[in-house]
Design a protein around this motif. Structure first.
Motif, PDB file in Angstrom:
ATOM      1  N   THR B 211     -14.823  11.503   4.278  1.00  0.00           N
ATOM      2  CA  THR B 211     -14.559  10.067   4.540  1.00  0.00           C
ATOM      3  C   THR B 211     -13.917  10.160   5.816  1.00  0.00           C
ATOM      4  N   LEU B 212     -14.466   9.438   6.801  1.00  0.00           N
ATOM      5  CA  LEU B 212     -13.611   9.121   7.862  1.00  0.00           C
ATOM      6  C   LEU B 212     -12.870   7.613   7.814  1.00  0.00           C
ATOM      7  N   TYR B 213     -11.784   7.887   8.185  1.00  0.00           N
ATOM      8  CA  TYR B 213     -10.725   6.341   7.936  1.00  0.00           C
ATOM      9  C   TYR B 213     -10.037   6.193   8.912  1.00  0.00           C
ATOM     10  N   LEU B 214      -9.561   5.080   9.336  1.00  0.00           N
ATOM     11  CA  LEU B 214      -8.693   4.563  10.379  1.00  0.00           C
ATOM     12  C   LEU B 214      -7.380   4.215   9.730  1.00  0.00           C
ATOM     13  N   GLY B 215      -6.393   5.132   9.846  1.00  0.00           N
ATOM     14  CA  GLY B 215      -5.290   5.048   9.294  1.00  0.00           C
ATOM     15  C   GLY B 215      -4.043   3.966   9.845  1.00  0.00           C
ATOM     16  N   MET B 216      -3.157   3.728   8.996  1.00  0.00           N
ATOM     17  CA  MET B 216      -1.993   2.945   9.658  1.00  0.00           C
ATOM     18  C   MET B 216      -0.762   3.282   9.062  1.00  0.00           C
ATOM     19  N   ASN B 217       0.096   3.293   9.366  1.00  0.00           N
ATOM     20  CA  ASN B 217       1.386   3.478   8.782  1.00  0.00           C
ATOM     21  C   ASN B 217       1.901   2.185   8.446  1.00  0.00           C
ATOM     22  N   THR B 218       1.849   2.054   7.314  1.00  0.00           N
ATOM     23  CA  THR B 218       2.203   0.448   6.650  1.00  0.00           C
ATOM     24  C   THR B 218       3.814   0.324   6.854  1.00  0.00           C
ATOM     25  N   LYS B 219       4.600   1.179   7.248  1.00  0.00           N
ATOM     26  CA  LYS B 219       6.120   1.045   7.582  1.00  0.00           C
ATOM     27  C   LYS B 219       6.420   0.734   9.060  1.00  0.00           C
ATOM     28  N   ILE B 220       5.327   0.947   9.825  1.00  0.00           N
ATOM     29  CA  ILE B 220       5.515   0.678  11.312  1.00  0.00           C
ATOM     30  C   ILE B 220       4.934  -0.540  11.626  1.00  0.00           C
ATOM     31  N   ALA B 221       5.616  -1.572  12.397  1.00  0.00           N
ATOM     32  CA  ALA B 221       4.878  -2.790  12.905  1.00  0.00           C
ATOM     33  C   ALA B 221       4.058  -2.307  13.958  1.00  0.00           C
ATOM     34  N   PRO B 222       2.910  -3.152  14.156  1.00  0.00           N
ATOM     35  CA  PRO B 222       2.591  -4.400  13.319  1.00  0.00           C
ATOM     36  C   PRO B 222       1.798  -4.142  12.040  1.00  0.00           C
ATOM     37  N   ALA B 340       2.139  15.324  12.314  1.00  0.00           N
ATOM     38  CA  ALA B 340       2.616  14.137  12.511  1.00  0.00           C
ATOM     39  C   ALA B 340       2.197  13.094  11.383  1.00  0.00           C
ATOM     40  N   ASN B 341       1.025  13.381  11.295  1.00  0.00           N
ATOM     41  CA  ASN B 341       0.392  12.495  10.244  1.00  0.00           C
ATOM     42  C   ASN B 341       0.924  12.783   8.697  1.00  0.00           C
ATOM     43  N   ALA B 342       1.259  13.921   8.609  1.00  0.00           N
ATOM     44  CA  ALA B 342       1.944  14.465   7.195  1.00  0.00           C
ATOM     45  C   ALA B 342       3.321  13.908   7.148  1.00  0.00           C
ATOM     46  N   ALA B 343       4.180  13.722   8.482  1.00  0.00           N
ATOM     47  CA  ALA B 343       5.513  13.226   8.539  1.00  0.00           C
ATOM     48  C   ALA B 343       5.566  12.006   8.428  1.00  0.00           C
ATOM     49  N   GLY B 344       4.221  11.197   8.450  1.00  0.00           N
ATOM     50  CA  GLY B 344       4.420   9.852   8.768  1.00  0.00           C
ATOM     51  C   GLY B 344       4.863   9.237  10.094  1.00  0.00           C
ATOM     52  N   GLY B 374       3.023  11.178   0.150  1.00  0.00           N
ATOM     53  CA  GLY B 374       3.997  11.471   1.169  1.00  0.00           C
ATOM     54  C   GLY B 374       3.795  10.235   2.027  1.00  0.00           C
ATOM     55  N   ALA B 375       4.056  10.367   3.203  1.00  0.00           N
ATOM     56  CA  ALA B 375       4.470   9.211   4.464  1.00  0.00           C
ATOM     57  C   ALA B 375       3.105   9.145   5.113  1.00  0.00           C
ATOM     58  N   LYS B 376       1.830   9.615   4.569  1.00  0.00           N
ATOM     59  CA  LYS B 376       0.646   9.459   5.629  1.00  0.00           C
ATOM     60  C   LYS B 376       0.473   8.084   6.044  1.00  0.00           C
ATOM     61  N   PHE B 377       0.610   7.071   5.178  1.00  0.00           N
ATOM     62  CA  PHE B 377       0.509   5.620   5.241  1.00  0.00           C
ATOM     63  C   PHE B 377       1.743   4.995   5.161  1.00  0.00           C
ATOM     64  N   GLY B 378       2.711   5.509   5.447  1.00  0.00           N
ATOM     65  CA  GLY B 378       4.090   5.142   5.362  1.00  0.00           C
ATOM     66  C   GLY B 378       4.604   5.286   4.157  1.00  0.00           C
ATOM     67  N   ALA B 379       4.184   4.959   3.249  1.00  0.00           N
ATOM     68  CA  ALA B 379       4.729   5.291   1.495  1.00  0.00           C
ATOM     69  C   ALA B 379       3.683   5.085   0.518  1.00  0.00           C
ATOM     70  N   PRO B 380       3.612   5.471  -0.478  1.00  0.00           N
ATOM     71  CA  PRO B 380       2.703   5.301  -1.514  1.00  0.00           C
ATOM     72  C   PRO B 380       2.680   3.661  -2.006  1.00  0.00           C
ATOM     73  N   PHE B 381       1.563   3.469  -2.562  1.00  0.00           N
ATOM     74  CA  PHE B 381       1.654   1.967  -3.021  1.00  0.00           C
ATOM     75  C   PHE B 381       1.801   2.122  -4.721  1.00  0.00           C
ATOM     76  N   GLN B 382       2.717   1.666  -5.219  1.00  0.00           N
ATOM     77  CA  GLN B 382       3.314   1.932  -6.439  1.00  0.00           C
ATOM     78  C   GLN B 382       2.010   1.476  -7.548  1.00  0.00           C
ATOM     79  N   ASP B 383       1.374   0.117  -7.162  1.00  0.00           N
ATOM     80  CA  ASP B 383       0.296   0.025  -8.052  1.00  0.00           C
ATOM     81  C   ASP B 383      -0.799   0.912  -7.809  1.00  0.00           C
TER      82      ASP B 383
END
Lengths: 318, 575
Positions: B211-222, B340-344, B374-383
């Protein structure tokens, strides 16, 4: 047609000295231009650069398409990497004319080459201009002040020269961040020692001349002596080296873009090749156009630089 | 039975000194290129009479299941006897066998691991049980292997193996055409037609289990605003990307996990293309259109990303055209990018993908969105974590289906990344290479290939391995090299996705799937002559599991796979 001088009743017999007075005064620039125009290779260089400078200045007017615009959805039935489509060579009327074809992202290659000239040549000029200003200042101070100052400044220049210029430029851009301004800075920094050395040599050669001593005796300031009396002697080699240096800078920009140090978003000839060079055998037209552009611009600057060097050299003008 | 905990530091240091001295011939440092370890003093199997001192981990009894900050699923690992290892879990894990078959969990000789992990020598001087052993690693150039004479299974059919690499598909194809290599990975999309028409080579299609995806760190604006993330998902015409830039066999991704994997495509498909609605979402979110945002990626060609700069350019152009978002391409070095991805710390939109390691939905979803992701996308979504835990802990198909329906719907709702494509790819080999194949898991096994009448099979892949200790690696090019050297308790069937016993003759679960007892194959030897025993298994897992273990070193120290697949580290770092 009669000769003017002998018929003038009051005209004295001038002899050799009179002939010198009657001739238009010598001008460095006019003589240089005349010297350049006498050399075929320099004229060719000037013509090549003239064309490219014209294209760079009027790029927006010349480029037929937005260089980032995908033709997909705009031009029905278009294929990626489409070969050149030129009306004179039979391009159908219902198709857009793409004289250098399309790239893999369906973008018009000609428009990208045209817009790319602005960055590639513009950064070359700016980087070399900046290097000349800083290098000349360092060289002038080192040469005029001498002693420990000279030693420190020149050793610093030696350190910069000790690194392969492209490698150093990569390090600088990587450290500062990959954008055009930092690319220009990097190319400028690696070029500074060359100009500093040239100016230092000229300053050392000129600083003990009688006219400099006279200026000093008349109380002219150090800055004044450097700028008005000594630096004019260094202009000639600076111009020659700067002209050759712009060609080198254009190559370095292309190399930096090719290795990915300059953002691939910037439309430069190097980045065009970097994105598409895997298509060398399947769609060579995509990289041929920016490749030839780099070749011709560098050739143009080299030919002109050689011509300037010959034109400025009084020994060759005899 | 007498059980013992980890060896004392003094013994470990003595072993380190002895083995390093022996491996280096007394020299202070290893000369380049890296040479494979010479035969070191092996662990000799205890005689029948001697009582076996089996390790147990953790030494304190068992991990604090369900007690913060521990989020992992491992409770205890015990070397019951010389050839028996018991894994006790906090909760059932239906994918346990698929997970332990993965090459990140290759079994290391405990003495060798103890001696060579802290000084990182193990990164380029591997010691496994696999059909090939390393001869030399000429950094930047090639890896050379030779068949391991003491291999327990079928010996390698070609005596020597060589790995080379180039990130340029065109160069790989030229090298194959010119006869310099016997096989290549990922031919360029534009070359596949010519390859299929060339009778001197054979193309082996690889299904798009990626799977190719376009990731975003959900802890970094915007990207903190879910409306922005949703708008990006709706503003990219994925069909246009797949149609124009992917080879045949590729498909537009509707779910994060390819649908060939059970339970992958439950719930609602991801957002469809709707540029107008997407732009309105951005306006509603107060998105700053004046800024220029980064699209971060690496040049490495993968099945999910066949032409990185071209696809990055296409996405950049689409964001500008469809949404009015200005972007700049930020090409990064592969290792730096992954770290860098692993470190978020990737602050832009980043292009990354995932190829299946084992054919279970947990491999895709738990690794990326589970509690240990981990911090790939900022932090895991608990749900999402809760839904995945339900799915991963049940063997009941109905429960799993419901859990993954929830998980997919929540991934769509939270949009931690934009799903783009499942890329078809393949390998190409000279026509005379018998046993050539491509693996849907990208773990081609070269020991079953016979390179015509040549004694060396030369393989050219996309990139140089980052290290040869794969417990702390996630890069496919690195894993493939490790897979020739190291083996896990189970293995994947050659060219397929099934699992079969490898170093273990079998792992039997209890009725609740919370205890797995594995019986090791007797007579297996490591390349350095040591015998495989249960303590090797315990320590191999322990160094990955316990973040406080002095041997928890690796290359970057991230050890991404363990928490990704088993929920979390023991003694997790405070951060």
């Amino acid at each position: 047609m009669t000769d003017h001088h002998p018929t003038h009743p009051a005209a004295p017999e001038y002899g050799d000295a009179g002939e010198i007075l009657s001739t238009r005064p010598a001008s460095l620039w006019r003589d240089t231009l005349t010297g350049i125009l006498r050399q075929r290779s320099a004229v060719v260089g000037l013509l090549i650069l003239g064309v490219f400078l014209f294209v760079a200045v009027f790029a927006d007017q010349i480029a037929p398409f937005d260089p980032r615009e995908s033709m997909l959805g705009i031009e029905p039935g278009i294929q990626k990497q489409a070969p050149p489509c030129i009306r004179l060579l039979g391009c159908p009327a219902d198709r857009f004319e793409h004289i250098f074809g399309l790239d893999t992202n369906f973008q018009d290659v000609f428009s990208r080459v045209v817009i790319g000239s602005r960055i590639s040549i513009g950064i070359g000029f700016a980087a070399v201009g900046m290097a000349i200003v800083i290098g000349a200042a360092i060289g002038a101070i080192a040469g005029y002040v001498g002693g420990r100052t000279d030693n420190i400044l020149m050793r610093l220049m030696d350190i910069v020269l000790a690194f392969p210029s492209l490698l150093l430029a990569i390090v600088i851009v990587s450290a500062l961040g990959s954008n055009l301004m930092n690319t220009m800075l990097a190319i400028s920094i690696v070029s500074i020692p060359v100009y500093a050395r040239i100016v230092r040599a000229s300053v050392i050669g000129a600083r003990e001349n009688d006219y400099v001593t006279a200026s000093r005796a008349l109380g002219e300031s150090t800055t004044g002596i450097l700028v008005r009396r000594i630096m004019p002697n260094a202009i000639t080699p600076l111009i020659v080296q700067g002209t050759l240096g712009i060609g080198t800078a254009v190559l370095e920009i292309a190399a930096l873009a090719f290795v990915g140090v300059v953002s691939l978003s910037e439309i430069t000839w190097g980045s065009m090749i970097a994105i598409e060079f895997q298509r060398l055998f399947t769609a060579p037209h995509i990289i041929l156009a920016p490749g030839l552009a780099i070749t011709f611009v560098v050739l143009g600057f080299n030919l002109l630089g050689d011509g300037l060097r010959d034109a400025f050299d009084p020994r060759l003008n005899r | 039975m007498t059980q013992r905990t980890l060896r004392s530091p003094v013994i470990a240091k003595l072993a380190t000194a002895a083995i390093v001295f022996a491996a280096c011939g007394g020299a202070a440092s290893a000369p380049p290129p890296t040479e494979a370890p010479t035969v070191a003093p092996p662990t000799v199997a205890p005689t029948e009479a001697a009582p076996y001192e089996g390790m147990v981990y953790p030494t304190t009894g068992e991990a604090p299941c369900g007690t913060a900050p521990y989020t992992g699923n491992f409770k205890k690992i015990t070397a019951v006897d010389r050839l028996t290892v018991k894994f006790e879990l906090c909760a059932p894990d239906v994918a346990f066998l698929s997970k332990v078959a993965f090459s990140a969990f290759g079994i290391q000789d405990s003495d060798y691991l103890t001696a060579n992990m802290a000084n990182k020598a193990i990164l380029d001087q591997p010691n496994g049980t696999g059909p090939y052993q390393l001869v030399t690693w000429d950094k930047g150039n090639r890896l050379v292997f030779k068949a391991f004479d003491g291999y327990w299974g079928s010996k390698a059919l070609t005596p020597n193996l060589e790995f080379r690499w180039s990130d340029q598909a065109a160069q790989r194809w030229i090298e194959l055409q010119s006869g310099n290599v016997d096989g290549i990975d990922n031919p360029g999309t534009d070359d596949i037609a010519a390859i299929k028409a060339d009778s001197s080579v054979a193309f082996y299609a690889r299904p798009g289990l990626n799977t190719l995806y376009l990731g975003m760190n959900t802890k970094i604006a915007p990207w903190t605003d879910v409306r922005v993330r949703q708008a990006i998902a709706m503003g990219i015409n994925r069909e246009q990307i797949v149609k124009n830039y992917y080879p045949e066999g590729s498909e537009v991704a509707q779910y994060f996990t390819p649908c060939a994997i059970p339970f992958a495509c439950e719930g609602e498909p991801t957002w469809g293309f709707d540029a107008a609605a997407a732009k309105q979402l951005l306006v509603d979110a107060g998105f700053d259109f004046s800024k220029t945002y980064k699209i971060q990626f690496r040049a490495a060609v993968r099945g999910y990303l066949p032409d990185p700069p071209v696809i990055a350019t296409e996405i950049s152009n689409q964001l500008k055209t469809n949404l009015g978002i200005k972007t700049t391409l930020d090409l990064q070095e592969s290792g730096t990018f992954l770290d860098a991805n692993a470190a978020g710390t990737l602050d832009g939109l980043f292009l990354l993908g995932w190829g299946a390691d084992y054919p279970d939905v947990t491999n895709f979803l738990d690794y990326h969105f589970g509690g240990g992701s981990g911090a790939k996308f900022g932090a895991p979504f608990q749900d999402i974590v809760d839904a995945l835990n339900k799915g991963g802990q049940s063997a009941d198909d109905a429960v799993r289906k419901a859990a993954y329906t929830d998980a997919n719907n929540l991934i769509k709702k939270n949009v931690p990344m934009v799903i783009i494509a499942h890329g078809g790819s393949g390998t190409v080999f000279k026509a005379d290479v018998a046993g050539a194949h491509s693996s849907p898991l990208s773990n081609e096994v070269f020991s079953v290939m016979k390179a015509g009448d040549r004694d060396t099979l030369v393989w050219m892949q996309n990139a140089e391995p980052l290290s040869l200790y794969c417990g702390d690696e996630s890069d496919g090019e690195t894993l493939r090299a490790c897979e020739q050297i190291n083996e896990s308790l189970y293995a994947y069937t050659v060219g397929s996705t099934g699992v079969e016993p490898s170093l273990a003759t079998g792992c039997e679960p209890n009725a609740e799937l919370t205890v797995w007892t594995c019986t090791l194959r007797d007579g297996v030897k490591f390349h350095n002559g040591a015998d495989l025993d249960a303590n090797d298994v315990v320590l191999s897992y322990a160094v990955q599991w316990d973040a406080a273990n002095p041997l928890h070193v690796g290359r970057s120290g991230a050890f991404e796979y363990f928490p990704g697949l088993f929920g979390g580290f023991l003694n997790p770092p405070a951060s």
